[in-house]
Design a protein around this motif. Sequence first.
Motif, mmCIF file in Angstrom:
data_model
loop_
_atom_site.group_PDB
_atom_site.id
_atom_site.type_symbol
_atom_site.label_atom_id
_atom_site.label_comp_id
_atom_site.label_asym_id
_atom_site.label_seq_id
_atom_site.Cartn_x
_atom_site.Cartn_y
_atom_site.Cartn_z
ATOM 1 N N GLU A 323 17.698 -16.894 1.425
ATOM 2 C CA GLU A 323 16.612 -17.982 1.443
ATOM 3 C C GLU A 323 16.701 -19.011 2.823
ATOM 4 O O GLU A 323 15.875 -19.148 3.158
ATOM 5 C CB GLU A 323 16.844 -18.942 0.045
ATOM 6 N N ALA A 324 18.063 -18.878 3.130
ATOM 7 C CA ALA A 324 18.331 -19.907 4.215
ATOM 8 C C ALA A 324 18.145 -19.093 5.716
ATOM 9 O O ALA A 324 18.223 -19.896 6.535
ATOM 10 C CB ALA A 324 19.831 -20.475 4.142
ATOM 11 N N ASN A 325 18.381 -18.040 5.466
ATOM 12 C CA ASN A 325 18.152 -17.039 6.501
ATOM 13 C C ASN A 325 17.382 -15.814 6.586
ATOM 14 O O ASN A 325 17.646 -14.621 6.193
ATOM 15 C CB ASN A 325 19.724 -16.388 7.034
ATOM 16 N N PRO A 326 15.968 -16.099 6.399
ATOM 17 C CA PRO A 326 14.953 -14.908 6.279
ATOM 18 C C PRO A 326 14.963 -13.966 7.411
ATOM 19 O O PRO A 326 15.497 -14.232 8.423
ATOM 20 C CB PRO A 326 13.657 -15.808 6.217
ATOM 21 N N ALA A 327 14.151 -12.968 7.060
ATOM 22 C CA ALA A 327 14.022 -11.941 8.099
ATOM 23 C C ALA A 327 13.478 -12.256 9.214
ATOM 24 O O ALA A 327 12.246 -13.051 9.487
ATOM 25 C CB ALA A 327 13.307 -10.730 7.564
#
Length: 368
Positions: A323-327
Amino acid sequence: MPGKTLTSISKLELRTAYGPVFRNVLDSPPRPCTAEEILIIDLKPLRSDNLEERRALAKEIRAASINSGFFYIQNHGVDDKTIADAKKQLLAFFKQPKSKYFNGYKPARTSNINVGESVDVKESLGWRYDPKYDPRYKDPAAVPEDVKPYIRGEDFASGRKMHTCLDLRTKYLPSRYQTLTHLSWAACLTLARKLVKIFALSLDLEQTYFDSKTTYPGSDGVFNYYPPRTEEEIRNNFVGLGSHTDLQLFTLLWLDMTGGLQVLNKDGQWIIATPIEGTIVVNIGDFMIRLCNDTYILRVSMPFFFGIKFNSVEGVIPSCTSEANPAKYEPISCGDWCQLRFKGEEEESRGKIAALKAQAPSAVVVAA
């Protein structure tokens, strides 16, 4: 501060499929790498059935891939004789009279991998995957239709631009060396398929994650030859091969003991990857960077390029997002990704090489 020497910084332009990117580079001379900067990793656990031993190896590879994107491997399974024979093949080809029309052959000064640097002084002979020489033999007649457009050998060209396959590439060598070329390429492919399982573990995936994606893999081989530079080339700081990043998942690079490979570290310092007897250098490719959402680092650099099937459309690996590091990257096939960059390189190089040819009559050439 008085007495303190400040090192200036310049910008290095690098090609990517989406256009140029820039890196800060210290204008200090290259220095030898330290043991911490480019790790030496023992691949003995690669042949172990013990999953925990393989996970421990994956942890080492993850650390090296995050730290520098380059590492040496030892006990890799490609025997010394295979490598020595490959070197003989390389020299046998480059010491004979050659034609610019040889499939896969690029004479010196006909490529310019970095538009901000000189044309490349090296000569090279490259080839691509051919299913009939795959150590996991595959009937060429049974190649899936969606894979055929990405296999650029003679049997699959069918009116499209053809790249050299092993048959075309080896017909210019003595017959004994033709078989040795097949063996060296197959040894690299076998190693790469084993190593990609450890890369899968390093990304918290099942070790079989890439298996279905590497049945007809990108597995390009290249012989590079760096002739002595001419007086003009030395005076004008010509390079053997310009600064660049590699494509696909990772590259296996054998270095002769003369050396010459330089890596740009995270501080912007060029460091020298000193050749180590019995090792192969591994460096991360830019398609791997996309798949792992920038978890691993891409650094600048007889290579063997290994990647997934060119028709395989891939997005960021789920284990590399949160959630904190999306694609950060949209799905794209490895083949389309490579072609975007090849097209850009070809267009940029054409004008620069034409200009150099116009200057050729005034060039000063000295005997090697």
